[in-house]
Design a protein around this motif. Structure first.
Motif: not given
Length: 302
Positions: A182-184, A251-258
Motif C-alpha cells: 500500500h505504500n507504492g 522489465c515492464m515495471h512501475g509503482s503507484g503513488g503513496n
C-alpha cells in the motif's frame, strides 16, 4: 584513470522505437543472463532471474548500513545547495524532492556503495563482464503524497535517448524503508523482459527536462500493457529495509503513488556491461546529460 570516449555511431537497430505511428511488440534478441552462472547468486536465483526478469535478495544490506544510507538520502534531499541543481527532480504537484541523480558523485557514502562487491559481483555474474555505473539515484516516495512512476521499460529510454545498444544492463534497488503493498511498492510484469514494446512519438529536444517529472513520449500504449499483463500477471515486490531487488533493463515495471503515512525510499543503481557502452542515441536528437547517462565507462569494483 577513467575511461571516456567520443560517442561512436549507433550500430544497426534491433529495437526500433519512436519511429513509427503504431506501437509494436518485438521479440527480445539478447540473452537475459550473459555470464557463465558462477558468482554469488545461487543457480536457483539465476534461473529465476532469467525466467521472471528479476530476483530479490533478502537482508543483503545490514540495519546499520540502511540507517547510514537513509541519513545520506535525507541529507541530499534537504541540502539547499542542491535545490537548484539539475540532478534534483522536484514533484510538480507538491514541490517535494522526487529523485536525486548521480548520487555516487555527490556522496562518498554512495560512491562506496556502487563499488560494493555484494552488488558488483552479482552484476558481473548476470552481465558476463566488468560493469560500470550507467546511472545512480535515490528515489523519495514520502508518506501522504509520494508520486507514481508509470509503467515503462528502462531499456526503451536508454536505447532511444542514451544509445544503449543491447539489453545488457541491470538495475539494483536497495530498499531503505519497508515496502508494503500500500505504500507504492515496485510492480513488475514477470516475464515481460522477453518482449520489447516499440513506442510511438518523436523525442523532442531536451525532453529529459520534462520526462523526469511526467513522461509522455516513450510510454507504452495501453493495448500493449494489457496484453503483457494478461500474459504475465503483475508481481508486487514487497519486502523489508535492506532487501535488494535486481531486475533486467527491459522489465515492464512501475509503482503507484503513496497516500499512506509510511515512506518508501530506495537507492537505485544501474550497472551496464563495459562491452555495451552507449553510442549515439537511436531515437533522439542528442544524448541526455551525463548525470542520466554516464559517459565514463570505467569498471567499478576493481
Amino acid at each position: 584513470m577513467t575511461l571516456q570516449m567520443d560517442l561512436p555511431a549507433s550500430t544497426s537497430d534491433d529495437y526500433p522505437t519512436r519511429k513509427n505511428t503504431e506501437p509494436a511488440l518485438l521479440y527480445r534478441k539478447d540473452p537475459t543472463v550473459w555470464g557463465s552462472g558462477e558468482g554469488p547468486f545461487s543457480s536457483e536465483e539465476i534461473e529465476g532471474y532469467a525466467r521472471r526478469g528479476y530476483t530479490q535478495v533478502a537482508s543483503l544490506v545490514s540495519d546499520e548500513e540502511v540507517k547510514t544510507y537513509y541519513a545520506e538520502l535525507e541529507r541530499l534531499g534537504s541540502d539547499p545547495a542542491l535545490r537548484g541543481d539539475e540532478r534534483v527532480i522536484i514533484e510538480p504537484s507538491s514541490e517535494e524532492v522526487r529523485s536525486v541523480f548521480e548520487v555516487h558523485k555527490l556522496s562518498d557514502v554512495f560512491a562506496e556503495l556502487v563499488n560494493d562487491p555484494r552488488l558488483v559481483e552479482r552484476a558481473r555474474q548476470i552481465l558476463g563482464s566488468d560493469v560500470y555505473v550507467h546511472q545512480s539515484r535515490v528515489n523519495y516516495k514520502p508518506g501522504f503524497g509520494g508520486g507514481s512512476f508509470y509503467w515503462h521499460s528502462d531499456f526503451e529510454t536508454w536505447h532511444a535517448e542514451d544509445g544503449m545498444p543491447r539489453m545488457r544492463a541491470c538495475s539494483f534497488s536497495i530498499a531503505l524503508t519497508d515496502n508494503y503493498t500500500h505504500n507504492g511498492a515496485l510492480m513488475i510484469m514477470p516475464g515481460s523482459h522477453e518482449t520489447f514494446v516499440s513506442c510511438t512519438g518523436e523525442t523532442p529536444e531536451n525532453y529529459y527536462r520534462s520526462s523526469l517529472k511526467s513522461q509522455n513520449v516513450g510510454t507504452p500504449d495501453e493495448a500493449s500493457l494489457t496484453y503483457l499483463a494478461d500474459q504475465h500477471g503483475i508481481d508486487v515486490l514487497t519486502g523489508s529495509a535492506g532487501d535488494v531487488t535486481v531486475f533486467d533493463s527491459n522489465c515492464m515495471h512501475g509503482s503507484g503513488g503513496n497516500i499512506t503515512p509510511y515512506p518508501r525510499s530506495n537507492v537505485f543503481i544501474v550497472f551496464n556491461s563495459v562491452e555495451n557502452a552507449c553510442a549515439k542515441p537511436f531515437s533522439a536528437p542528442a544524448p541526455r546529460p551525463e548525470f542520466l547517462s554516464a559517459r565514463d565507462f570505467t569498471p567499478v569494483g576493481r
